[in-house]
Design an enzyme around this catalytic site. Sequence first.
Site, mmCIF file in Angstrom:
data_model
loop_
_atom_site.group_PDB
_atom_site.id
_atom_site.type_symbol
_atom_site.label_atom_id
_atom_site.label_comp_id
_atom_site.label_asym_id
_atom_site.label_seq_id
_atom_site.Cartn_x
_atom_site.Cartn_y
_atom_site.Cartn_z
ATOM 1 N N GLU A 150 16.504 21.270 57.006
ATOM 2 C CA GLU A 150 16.700 22.703 57.238
ATOM 3 C C GLU A 150 15.713 23.267 58.264
ATOM 4 O O GLU A 150 14.940 24.193 57.988
ATOM 5 C CB GLU A 150 16.593 23.483 55.922
ATOM 6 C CG GLU A 150 17.731 23.194 54.969
ATOM 7 C CD GLU A 150 17.700 24.043 53.709
ATOM 8 O OE1 GLU A 150 18.769 24.201 53.092
ATOM 9 O OE2 GLU A 150 16.613 24.523 53.348
ATOM 10 N N GLU A 313 24.446 19.960 51.118
ATOM 11 C CA GLU A 313 23.925 20.603 49.913
ATOM 12 C C GLU A 313 24.854 21.718 49.459
ATOM 13 O O GLU A 313 25.415 22.455 50.266
ATOM 14 C CB GLU A 313 22.541 21.221 50.163
ATOM 15 C CG GLU A 313 21.406 20.249 50.396
ATOM 16 C CD GLU A 313 20.065 20.974 50.527
ATOM 17 O OE1 GLU A 313 19.944 22.122 50.042
ATOM 18 O OE2 GLU A 313 19.143 20.403 51.132
#
Length: 683
Positions: A150, A313
């Site tokens: 991320e 995710e």
Amino acid sequence: MINASKPKIWYGGDYNPDQWEKQVWDEDLRMFKLAGIDVATLNVFAWAKNQPDEDTYDFGWLDEMMDKLHADGIGVCLATSTAAHPAWMARKYPDVLQVDFNGNKRKFGGRHNSCPNSPTYRKYAVRMAEKLAERYKDHPALLIWHINNEYGGAGNCYCDNCEAAFREWLKERYGTLEAVNRAWNTGFWGHTFHDWEDIVLPSGRSEEWSGANGRTETNFQGISLDYMRFYSDSLLECYKLEHEAVKKYTPNIPVTTNLMGAFKKLDYHKWAKHMDVVSWDNYPRFDTPHSYTGMMHDLMRGLKDGQPFMLMEQTPSQQNWQPYNSLKRPGIMRLWSYQAVARGADTIMFFQLRRSIGACEKYHGAVIEHVGHEHTRVFRESAQLGAELGKLGDALLDSRVKAKVAIMFDWENWWAIEMSSGPTIALRYVDEAHKYYDALYRAGIAVDMVSVEADLSDYELVIAPVMYMVKPGVASKLEQYVAAGGSFITTFFSGIVNESDLVKVGGYPGELRKLLGIWAEEIDALLPSQRNRVVITDRNIGLKSEYECGMLCDLIHSEGAEVKAVYGDDFYAGMPALTVNKFGEGEAWYLATSPETAFLSDWLPKLCADRGIAPLLADVPEGVEVTLRVKDGVEYLFVLNHNEAAATIDLGKQGTELLSGRTMQGGSAELAGRDVWIVKLHN
């Protein structure tokens, strides 16, 4: 194909055995098998464990877990662990620590806490990636590399290393100080630069300040825009260095990093060029519109020309960082997982497989809850989905979504719009794009989200909401597309500036003026409480007589375009609000204001029908989503019921429903609430 080495829709997620005693590991593996989990993401935040000091590397736990997973038939998405540097590095080499917006030097803590232009950080991050790649290059469990995690998920850095790197970035982009001064319009407020060393980063100590609604305001949009480009590029350079490090040892193993949908800070179109596979993390709120989630999936799919992506995710049950962290109601996790597959995902993965017991993510959902056994609602639903994905096998792998409508989405345009000092703080680029997407979503019309660099030749209709910034070559590309028979729509506040955020003089909409056949003389910003009206003057376009509009109203004059609607109120009542310009074999529409939802819901499906673009199914009930994936000429129709109650669907086509094995005869049938059909259509 993402899944060539394990030919099915991968099912699994982030697993952190390094946070647990070894006696837990075997019990987890037992439950993974029950849930149908076949891929685990390892090592995401294990840098400090793997490298306890500058010279020591210890991968013993990782060796053991890689072997255990492989023995159980589970593949590994192996992360490089570089998203959080170790504490010893921050103490010994403080250049790795970021400096914040107001000039404060951070201490060790958090994650994404490294300066991307720190020589120390880059040195040790690349070294870690190389050691992992060299060690596991021949390990049979290794399926894919997961670089960092991320990127950009913390504040930007404003340290001396970043400032020096920014100057070098500017030299490469512009070549001379004279070119920089022109691009930034530095004659304004006496900012002309005569030495590269005079250039400083735009921050709370120089050109920027924190404004209303969380916006960053700036005196010089050109400087701030280039800093955003530079910072996105700085993080991308870190990714590329690790990418090169693992590719040196594993040239045939794909490499990805998990993106975050419409994440403002990074230009994902640029990033995707350096990713073998696009992956992203999907975390809608309980009340996020289903069309918005669909748009994010389509945006991620569009980053690599429609290639299938990884859902890296999602949560099995609830999140932990929102003010109110609602549970996913029964059936929602399964339904939203299939929504991802319906829009191009070839993996379904979670954060996380087992819940942490401490720190800020201990209440973030997991397949294995704190109770530690499989007798939970969440586990049962996870195991059901795992079994279904196993049953689907490779049927859907590498199938593609086909669309005849494209929405152009551009990160640099987004940045420029939302750092503009006027005309309104109410303008939100993603929200405007979503208005158009939502109208098409509700009509059951497939959409691709594409960059301004995309090949448009396969699309019947291209929409560019708020194309404020027109980059070099884009106007001529759009002219060629329309002249060849395409239909183009753009909106208010378009064609205003070039890539440096300098106004294109000679009249709005600048380089788009010839294509659109209009001149926008002024732009009126309405207060949130104010409204105007779009009054339809050409009843042949099949719309109601009038609609509300607001936020911004361009005051335009026709220069050859046909006027289809006018404003109903204020001193510009009667001026054009909707125009269309015949250009070559095609047409270019300009909507001069932000209309109410009903206008787009009425207008866009009608426009599509006129161009032969039909919904996948007719008369679909509200809350039911329909998409299509195609593979080797075989069509797979997805029908997803987001409603709690059952819905009656007129399928209109015969096929085999893959999850149940049921033969669908093509008439009306009832789809249970929060349920899904995947129908392999019969030719």
